[in-house]
Design an enzyme around this catalytic site. Structure first.
Site, PDB file in Angstrom:
ATOM      1  N   LYS A 143       0.844  -1.205   0.000  1.00  0.00           N
ATOM      2  CA  LYS A 143       0.000   0.000   0.000  1.00  0.00           C
ATOM      3  C   LYS A 143       0.876   1.252   0.000  1.00  0.00           C
ATOM      4  CE  LYS A 143      -1.664   1.400   4.079  1.00  0.00           C
ATOM      5  NZ  LYS A 143      -1.261   2.760   4.457  1.00  0.00           N
ATOM      6  N   ASN A 144       1.872   1.289   0.886  1.00  0.00           N
ATOM      7  CA  ASN A 144       2.670   2.505   1.065  1.00  0.00           C
ATOM      8  C   ASN A 144       3.661   2.757  -0.054  1.00  0.00           C
ATOM      9  OD1 ASN A 144       1.180   2.838   3.316  1.00  0.00           O
ATOM     10  ND2 ASN A 144       2.789   2.278   4.762  1.00  0.00           N
ATOM     11  N   ARG A 153      -4.746  10.280   4.680  1.00  0.00           N
ATOM     12  CA  ARG A 153      -3.755  11.357   4.713  1.00  0.00           C
ATOM     13  C   ARG A 153      -2.890  11.391   3.461  1.00  0.00           C
ATOM     14  NH1 ARG A 153      -2.377  13.395   8.814  1.00  0.00           N
ATOM     15  NH2 ARG A 153      -0.252  13.612   8.153  1.00  0.00           N
ATOM     16  N   CYS A 202      -5.456  12.139  13.183  1.00  0.00           N
ATOM     17  CA  CYS A 202      -5.866  10.735  12.967  1.00  0.00           C
ATOM     18  C   CYS A 202      -6.104  10.097  14.319  1.00  0.00           C
ATOM     19  CB  CYS A 202      -4.841   9.992  12.131  1.00  0.00           C
ATOM     20  SG  CYS A 202      -3.495   9.341  13.093  1.00  0.00           S
ATOM     21  N   ARG A 226      -0.729  14.541  13.206  1.00  0.00           N
ATOM     22  CA  ARG A 226       0.275  14.119  12.217  1.00  0.00           C
ATOM     23  C   ARG A 226       0.506  15.296  11.282  1.00  0.00           C
ATOM     24  NH1 ARG A 226      -1.251   8.476   9.872  1.00  0.00           N
ATOM     25  NH2 ARG A 226       0.790   8.690   8.906  1.00  0.00           N
ATOM     26  N   ASP A 274       5.033   0.651  12.153  1.00  0.00           N
ATOM     27  CA  ASP A 274       3.852  -0.051  11.638  1.00  0.00           C
ATOM     28  C   ASP A 274       3.798  -1.507  12.085  1.00  0.00           C
ATOM     29  OD1 ASP A 274       3.726   1.712   8.426  1.00  0.00           O
ATOM     30  OD2 ASP A 274       3.223   2.310  10.472  1.00  0.00           O
ATOM     31  N   ILE A 299       8.503   7.166  16.856  1.00  0.00           N
ATOM     32  CA  ILE A 299       7.955   7.861  15.681  1.00  0.00           C
ATOM     33  C   ILE A 299       6.612   8.509  16.032  1.00  0.00           C
ATOM     34  CG2 ILE A 299       7.314   7.622  13.251  1.00  0.00           C
ATOM     35  CD1 ILE A 299      10.151   6.714  13.618  1.00  0.00           C
ATOM     36  N   ARG A 325      -8.373  -1.185   4.901  1.00  0.00           N
ATOM     37  CA  ARG A 325      -7.566  -0.105   4.313  1.00  0.00           C
ATOM     38  C   ARG A 325      -6.204  -0.613   3.851  1.00  0.00           C
ATOM     39  NH1 ARG A 325      -7.099   5.415   7.388  1.00  0.00           N
ATOM     40  NH2 ARG A 325      -5.898   5.694   5.470  1.00  0.00           N
TER      41      ARG A 325
HETATM   42  C1  EPZ Z   1       4.204   6.880   6.453  1.00  0.00           C
HETATM   43  O1  EPZ Z   1       3.380   7.909   7.022  1.00  0.00           O
HETATM   44  C2  EPZ Z   1       3.317   5.639   6.389  1.00  0.00           C
HETATM   45  N1  EPZ Z   1       2.170   5.929   5.566  1.00  0.00           N
HETATM   46  C3  EPZ Z   1       2.873   5.255   7.790  1.00  0.00           C
HETATM   47  O2  EPZ Z   1       2.187   4.007   7.706  1.00  0.00           O
HETATM   48  C4  EPZ Z   1       4.076   5.052   8.683  1.00  0.00           C
HETATM   49  O3  EPZ Z   1       3.637   4.856   9.997  1.00  0.00           O
HETATM   50  C5  EPZ Z   1       4.993   6.283   8.638  1.00  0.00           C
HETATM   51  O4  EPZ Z   1       5.343   6.611   7.287  1.00  0.00           O
HETATM   52  C6  EPZ Z   1       6.288   6.049   9.397  1.00  0.00           C
HETATM   53  O5  EPZ Z   1       6.967   4.940   8.915  1.00  0.00           O
HETATM   54  C7  EPZ Z   1       2.296   5.826   4.218  1.00  0.00           C
HETATM   55  O6  EPZ Z   1       3.332   5.516   3.668  1.00  0.00           O
HETATM   56  C8  EPZ Z   1       1.063   6.132   3.408  1.00  0.00           C
HETATM   57  P1  EPZ Z   1       6.200  10.313   8.321  1.00  0.00           P
HETATM   58  P2  EPZ Z   1       3.827   9.435   6.969  1.00  0.00           P
HETATM   59  O7  EPZ Z   1       6.027  11.576   7.578  1.00  0.00           O
HETATM   60  O8  EPZ Z   1       4.526   9.708   5.697  1.00  0.00           O
HETATM   61  C9  EPZ Z   1       6.662  13.617  11.740  1.00  0.00           C
HETATM   62  C10 EPZ Z   1       0.388   2.500   7.858  1.00  0.00           C
HETATM   63  O9  EPZ Z   1       0.059   1.911   8.903  1.00  0.00           O
HETATM   64  N2  EPZ Z   1       6.354  14.587  10.685  1.00  0.00           N
HETATM   65  O10 EPZ Z   1       7.366   9.457   7.990  1.00  0.00           O
HETATM   66  O11 EPZ Z   1       2.659  10.252   7.322  1.00  0.00           O
HETATM   67  C11 EPZ Z   1       5.461  12.739  12.100  1.00  0.00           C
HETATM   68  O12 EPZ Z   1       4.614  13.355  13.012  1.00  0.00           O
HETATM   69  C12 EPZ Z   1       0.770   3.989   7.944  1.00  0.00           C
HETATM   70  O13 EPZ Z   1       0.472   1.979   6.755  1.00  0.00           O
HETATM   71  C13 EPZ Z   1       6.400  15.931  10.988  1.00  0.00           C
HETATM   72  O14 EPZ Z   1       6.696  16.320  12.121  1.00  0.00           O
HETATM   73  O15 EPZ Z   1       4.864   9.459   8.207  1.00  0.00           O
HETATM   74  C14 EPZ Z   1       6.134  11.489  12.627  1.00  0.00           C
HETATM   75  O16 EPZ Z   1       6.441  11.657  13.964  1.00  0.00           O
HETATM   76  C15 EPZ Z   1       0.366   4.612   9.232  1.00  0.00           C
HETATM   77  N3  EPZ Z   1       6.096  16.822  10.007  1.00  0.00           N
HETATM   78  C16 EPZ Z   1       7.401  11.407  11.795  1.00  0.00           C
HETATM   79  O17 EPZ Z   1       7.614  12.690  11.232  1.00  0.00           O
HETATM   80  C17 EPZ Z   1       5.778  16.429   8.727  1.00  0.00           C
HETATM   81  O18 EPZ Z   1       5.525  17.274   7.865  1.00  0.00           O
HETATM   82  C18 EPZ Z   1       7.347  10.383  10.678  1.00  0.00           C
HETATM   83  O19 EPZ Z   1       6.209  10.639   9.893  1.00  0.00           O
HETATM   84  C19 EPZ Z   1       5.743  15.059   8.437  1.00  0.00           C
HETATM   85  C20 EPZ Z   1       6.040  14.157   9.428  1.00  0.00           C
END
Ligand code: EPZ
Length: 416
Positions: free
Chosen positions: A22-23, A92, A116, A121, A304, A326, A396
């Site tokens: 998916k990701n 998202r 969420c 997030r 995850d 994370i 999902r």
């Molecule tokens: C991706 O989400 C995945 N989703 C998530 O999987 C996964 O948990 C996450 O990466 C971490 O591995 C998809 O790929 C669609 P991040 P994403 O930006 O991109 C902070 C699942 O279960 N951050 O890497 O949204 C954030 O708060 C889903 O399949 C900021 O502060 O995650 C977090 O603490 C759930 N500002 C950290 O970075 C930003 O602008 C990592 O988030 C963006 C992120």
């Protein structure tokens, strides 16, 4: 509303074919907006989230057709730059259309994703990165709005490693004017796979697989013709099910390196793991042993898999300490596992899990995608029957889960 009824206590045995990720599929679907034409994506999982993203693309004017796991996307007729709140709030990752729309049309109106199930997030890194590339963006009535944007190369360093912000800026930079340097980028296989897909379409990206990417903008890209990588989190979720049920499961069509951190933790808890070129066989122990886990960006232990690992440790001999660095409050599964007899104490972003001899069937509620996967695994190991409510969360991100588990000997049924 659909529920899953699971009668537990049977070892899972057999072979399961892992679906596309998916990701990895979602950013590649977004990238189709970068080049007008017909794009072919193979091994795309049939999930609520890929359906939702297809819906977003259709609203922008693309033609989208699924044939089994082949997804054809025709972006020639894209004529809108608006991604509405109704869809973005449900997923998202819809925000991934922002960079490509600004790159191709110089305009975009994309709803902010909002929160969420487990806390804020933010998308600040997406916005500051695009602004560094010259995009004047306003937030109007909950929408990110950009007009007359001409993206230009820039150097962007991410304070936090972010999968989303990395893929967003990669897609913005490939058509930008000049050179972009992205520092402290995410290394998740989905990110590297997107980079390889873009390069195959004519993009100029150097440094894939390192924390620093150098992207030279080009004037146009060719349509995508790619195969989506296997889902490492789905694979690791099945591996955890083997660990909890004294099972033996062969995972087919995987890239073992993509979930090595999870496999190593399962080995530490007593599983036997055989790694092949594109398969992994996991044999669960009589009883898992306690392990300590700290989630980190790839190649560290994935957040995850945090919920599924807490479920494994709920049955372990001894006490495990699991810290999520994370997402600090991604623990909505904990009270539900406690309903099944788990003993878990939460201290901020740390779960202290005192292993119990057995879990018991109960009525529980899914709260998000991975939390629901941990409840399914717990139910498969539990004594008696479990009824899991709100399984739309599962749909999902897990394709044909009850069919796949049924083929491994699970007593599982979808009811409503
Ligand atoms: C991706 O989400 C995945 N989703 C998530 O999987 C996964 O948990 C996450 O990466 C971490 O591995 C998809 O790929 C669609 P991040 P994403 O930006 O991109 C902070 C699942 O279960 N951050 O890497 O949204 C954030 O708060 C889903 O399949 C900021 O502060 O995650 C977090 O603490 C759930 N500002 C950290 O970075 C930003 O602008 C990592 O988030 C963006 C992120």
């Amino acid at each position: 509303m659909d529920k899953l009824r699971i009668s537990g206590g049977r070892p899972l045995e057999g072979t399961v074919r892992i679906s596309g990720a998916k990701n990895a599929a979602l950013p590649v679907m977004a990238a189709t907006l970068l080049a007008p034409g017909v794009h072919r994506l193979r091994n795309v999982p049939r999930l609520r989230d890929t359906q939702t993203f297809a819906r977003v693309l259709e609203l922008l004017g693309a033609k989208v057709a699924f044939e089994d796991h082949l997804l054809m996307i025709d972006t020639l007729g894209v004529n809108s730059v608006e991604a509405p709140y109704e869809l973005v709030k449900t997923m998202r990752a819809s925000i991934y259309v922002l960079g490509p729309l600004l790159a191709r049309f110089g305009r975009a109106r994309v709803s902010l994703p909002g929160g969420c199930a487990w806390g804020p997030r933010p998308v600040n890194l997406h916005l500051t990165g695009l602004q560094a590339m010259g995009a004047a963006l306003d937030i109007e009535h909950g929408y990110i709005v950009g007009n007359n944007v001409k993206l230009k190369g820039a150097t962007v360093g991410f304070d936090v490693v972010s999968v989303g912000a990395t893929v967003q800026l990669m897609m913005a930079a490939v058509l930008a004017d000049g050179q972009t340097v992205l520092e402290n980028v995410a290394l998740e296989p989905d990110v590297t796979a997107l980079g390889e897909v873009l390069i195959a379409c004519g993009a100029r990206i150097e440094g894939l697989g390192s924390r620093r990417l150098t992207i030279q903008g080009v004037s146009a890209l060719r349509p995508i013709d790619a195969t989506i990588i296997p889902d490492r989190i789905e694979a690791a979720t099945f591996a955890a099910a083997a660990a909890m049920t004294r099972g033996k499961i062969r995972l087919e069509g995987v890239v073992p390196d993509h979930f090595e951190a999870a496999l190593r933790k399962l080995e530490e808890s007593g599983c036997a793991v055989q790694r092949g070129a594109d398969s992994v066989t996991v044999t669960g122990p009589a009883r898992p042993q306690a392990v300590n886990v700290v989630t980190q960006p790839f190649p560290g232990f994935p957040t995850d898999m945090q919920a599924q690992m807490i479920a494994v440790c709920a049955l372990a001999g001894g006490t495990s300490v699991i810290e999520d660095t994370i997402y600090f409050d991604r623990f909505t599964h904990v009270p539900e596992l406690a309903r099944m007899g788990a003993r878990i104490e939460l201290k901020g972003n740390v779960a202290v899990v005192k292993g119990v001899d057995r879990l018991y069937g109960a009525q529980v509620m899914a709260t998000d995608l991975r939390a629901s996967a941990s409840l399914v695994n717990a139910a498969l190991a539990a004594q008696g029957e479990t009824l899991i409510d709100r399984i739309y969360h599962l749909d999902r991100g897990y394709e044909a889960l009850e069919k796949k588990l049924g083929a491994l000997g699970a007593q599982i049924r979808r009811v409503n």
